[in-house]
Design a protein around this motif. Structure first.
Motif, PDB file in Angstrom:
ATOM      1  N   GLY A 128       0.824  -1.287   0.063  1.00 19.02           N
ATOM      2  CA  GLY A 128      -0.316   0.150  -0.101  1.00 19.02           C
ATOM      3  C   GLY A 128       0.925   1.239  -0.182  1.00 19.02           C
ATOM      4  O   GLY A 128       0.486   2.486  -0.018  1.00 19.02           O
TER       5      GLY A 128
ATOM      6  N   LYS B 205       3.677   1.875  -4.677  1.00 18.26           N
ATOM      7  CA  LYS B 205       4.810   1.404  -5.567  1.00 18.26           C
ATOM      8  C   LYS B 205       4.138   1.130  -6.837  1.00 18.26           C
ATOM      9  O   LYS B 205       4.582   1.676  -7.888  1.00 18.26           O
ATOM     10  CB  LYS B 205       5.325   0.222  -5.240  1.00 18.26           C
ATOM     11  CG  LYS B 205       5.932   0.161  -3.753  1.00 18.26           C
ATOM     12  CD  LYS B 205       6.706  -0.896  -3.445  1.00 18.26           C
ATOM     13  CE  LYS B 205       5.560  -2.276  -3.122  1.00 18.26           C
ATOM     14  NZ  LYS B 205       4.729  -1.925  -2.045  1.00 18.26           N
TER      15      LYS B 205
ATOM     16  N   SER C 244       1.228   2.165  -7.995  1.00 14.65           N
ATOM     17  CA  SER C 244       0.704   3.392  -8.433  1.00 14.65           C
ATOM     18  C   SER C 244       1.750   4.313  -9.192  1.00 14.65           C
ATOM     19  O   SER C 244       1.432   5.060 -10.208  1.00 14.65           O
ATOM     20  CB  SER C 244       0.066   4.223  -7.289  1.00 14.65           C
ATOM     21  OG  SER C 244      -1.004   3.454  -6.588  1.00 14.65           O
TER      22      SER C 244
ATOM     23  N   HIS D 236       9.197  -6.956  -4.215  1.00 15.17           N
ATOM     24  CA  HIS D 236       8.983  -7.284  -2.431  1.00 15.17           C
ATOM     25  C   HIS D 236      10.242  -8.046  -1.873  1.00 15.17           C
ATOM     26  O   HIS D 236      10.628  -8.142  -0.835  1.00 15.17           O
ATOM     27  CB  HIS D 236       7.745  -8.168  -2.260  1.00 15.17           C
ATOM     28  CG  HIS D 236       6.506  -7.266  -2.180  1.00 15.17           C
ATOM     29  ND1 HIS D 236       6.391  -6.136  -1.336  1.00 15.17           N
ATOM     30  CD2 HIS D 236       5.406  -7.040  -3.114  1.00 15.17           C
ATOM     31  CE1 HIS D 236       5.308  -5.462  -1.293  1.00 15.17           C
ATOM     32  NE2 HIS D 236       4.553  -5.996  -2.532  1.00 15.17           N
TER      33      HIS D 236
HETATM   34  N1  LIG Z   1      -8.141   2.167  -7.816  1.00 13.41           N
HETATM   35  C1  LIG Z   1      -7.883   2.373  -6.538  1.00 13.41           C
HETATM   36  N2  LIG Z   1      -8.973   3.164  -5.839  1.00 13.41           N
HETATM   37  C2  LIG Z   1      -8.842   3.400  -4.522  1.00 13.41           C
HETATM   38  N3  LIG Z   1      -7.841   3.272  -3.779  1.00 13.41           N
HETATM   39  C3  LIG Z   1      -6.785   2.530  -4.545  1.00 13.41           C
HETATM   40  C4  LIG Z   1      -6.813   2.214  -6.017  1.00 13.41           C
HETATM   41  N4  LIG Z   1      -5.664   1.533  -6.254  1.00 13.41           N
HETATM   42  C5  LIG Z   1      -4.719   1.587  -5.258  1.00 13.41           C
HETATM   43  N5  LIG Z   1      -5.517   2.169  -4.054  1.00 13.41           N
HETATM   44  C6  LIG Z   1      -4.997   2.479  -2.906  1.00 13.41           C
HETATM   45  O1  LIG Z   1      -3.585   3.327  -3.004  1.00 13.41           O
HETATM   46  C7  LIG Z   1      -2.471   2.764  -2.030  1.00 13.41           C
HETATM   47  C8  LIG Z   1      -1.485   2.436  -3.093  1.00 13.41           C
HETATM   48  O2  LIG Z   1      -1.687   1.235  -3.771  1.00 13.41           O
HETATM   49  P1  LIG Z   1      -0.539   0.508  -4.593  1.00 13.41           P
HETATM   50  O3  LIG Z   1      -1.049  -0.686  -5.056  1.00 13.41           O
HETATM   51  O4  LIG Z   1       0.150   1.699  -5.437  1.00 13.41           O
HETATM   52  O5  LIG Z   1       0.385   0.073  -3.562  1.00 13.41           O
HETATM   53  P2  LIG Z   1       1.830  -0.863  -3.460  1.00 13.41           P
HETATM   54  O6  LIG Z   1       2.814  -0.252  -2.747  1.00 13.41           O
HETATM   55  O7  LIG Z   1       1.917  -1.391  -4.870  1.00 13.41           O
HETATM   56  O8  LIG Z   1       1.362  -2.070  -2.526  1.00 13.41           O
HETATM   57  P3  LIG Z   1       1.583  -3.752  -2.709  1.00 13.41           P
HETATM   58  O9  LIG Z   1       2.839  -3.768  -1.890  1.00 13.41           O
HETATM   59  O10 LIG Z   1       0.397  -4.243  -1.615  1.00 13.41           O
HETATM   60  O11 LIG Z   1       1.211  -4.123  -4.055  1.00 13.41           O
HETATM   61  C9  LIG Z   1      -3.092   1.678  -1.294  1.00 13.41           C
HETATM   62  O12 LIG Z   1      -3.744   2.092  -0.037  1.00 13.41           O
HETATM   63  C10 LIG Z   1      -4.413   1.076  -2.025  1.00 13.41           C
HETATM   64  O13 LIG Z   1      -5.407   0.786  -1.263  1.00 13.41           O
END
Ligand SMILES: Nc1ncnc2c1ncn2[C@@H]1O[C@H](COP(=O)(O)OP(=O)(O)OP(=O)(O)O)[C@@H](O)[C@H]1O
Length: 262
Positions: free
Chosen positions: A39, A42, A44, A203
């Motif tokens: 979360g 990354k 995003s 990860h």
């Molecule tokens: N389409 C969406 N709508 C609302 N919130 C979102 C959406 N996509 C991601 N998020 C939120 O944005 C935040 C970042 O998500 P992201 O997928 O970029 O994290 P990450 O670092 O890649 O996580 P992970 O290691 O779990 O894959 C999280 O809190 C997630 O719940």
């Protein structure tokens, strides 16, 4: 061709919540690993770099121009994106392995495909090269749906490599891979790094610490941007991962262990 991506004060909002805040960095050639807790933002960030998410504030530039201003085909020739592995059912229907990899060439050339025999030969060579690099040549005619998770992941990587884009944005490319194939992939990234940008969300910290550069995200902010040998990065990793990992310098770089003892 080389490509430089830049975020200038980038902010992203998803579902009404800030996901990235005030992120400024440049990414060019070399292997960059993006790490951080679940979360952290990354994926995003990777999607924003690929031009797949609009900025709420700041901007993403590709070679100095706003990413959204690049025509789709020009952008696809520069940047290839591998999505996080999803369920097999989400992937391309009845395509076989070679056809799936060939989609990378459609991304590059458009639906019309090769315009002459020289381009057709280029396409065939790129597809064969990508399949050889990910060791999936032997499955060319097997349906994608009939492969194991790790085999499928290698085919999807081959599809990205077949684009021959100079900037590869790879979201958890080692998912489902066994140890030898994780190592092979890390070696491939090192081989590509001198003339490609290779940006990997990972990860797997032991693999990430073989990159040229590590970006550490926490709650949507960049908390470290450093070489894997940097002791400040090691301290930041231990802190951000809540002391669940220990990171130490070695003669060749860095070593990660899990803190399982009480
Ligand atoms: N389409 C969406 N709508 C609302 N919130 C979102 C959406 N996509 C991601 N998020 C939120 O944005 C935040 C970042 O998500 P992201 O997928 O970029 O994290 P990450 O670092 O890649 O996580 P992970 O290691 O779990 O894959 C999280 O809190 C997630 O719940």
């Amino acid at each position: 061709m080389t490509v430089e991506l830049e975020t200038c004060g980038l902010g992203l909002v998803l579902g009404g919540r800030p996901v990235l805040q005030d992120l400024s960095l440049r990414i060019g050639r070399g292997w960059t690993a993006i790490v951080g807790p679940n979360g952290a933002g990354k994926s995003s960030l990777l999607r924003a770099l690929a031009g797949l998410l609009p900025a709420a504030s700041g901007q993403v530039l590709c070679d100095g121009r706003p990413i959204a201003s690049w025509p789709g085909r020009d952008r696809a020739q520069r940047i290839a994106w591998l999505a996080q592995a999803g369920p097999a059912g989400e992937l391309g229907g009845d395509l076989d392995v070679a056809e799936t990899v060939a989609l990378g060439r459609i991304a590059r050339r458009g639906l019309a495909g090769a315009r002459n025999t020289a381009e057709l030969a280029e396409d065939r060579a790129a597809i064969a090269r990508a399949m050889a690099l990910t060791e999936c040549t032997a499955w060319a005619t097997r349906p994608l749906q009939a492969l194991s998770g790790g085999e499928r992941q290698r085919v999807l990587l081959a599809r990205v490599l077949a684009t021959e884009a100079p900037m590869l944005l790879l979201d958890e490319p080692t998912t489902h891979l066994d140890a030898p194939h994780q190592v092979a992939l890390a070696r491939l990234f090192r081989r590509l790094a001198p003339d490609h940008g290779v940006v990997t969300v990972l990860h797997d910290l032991p693999i990430a610490l073989h990159a040229d550069r590590v970006l550490l995200l926490q709650r949507g902010r960049l908390v470290a941007d450093a070489a894997p040998t940097d002791p400040a990065l090691h301290r930041a990793l231990e802190q951000v991962f809540d002391q669940a990992v220990r990171v130490g310098a070695t003669a060749n770089g860095a070593q990660v262990s899990l803190a399982l003892d009480d």
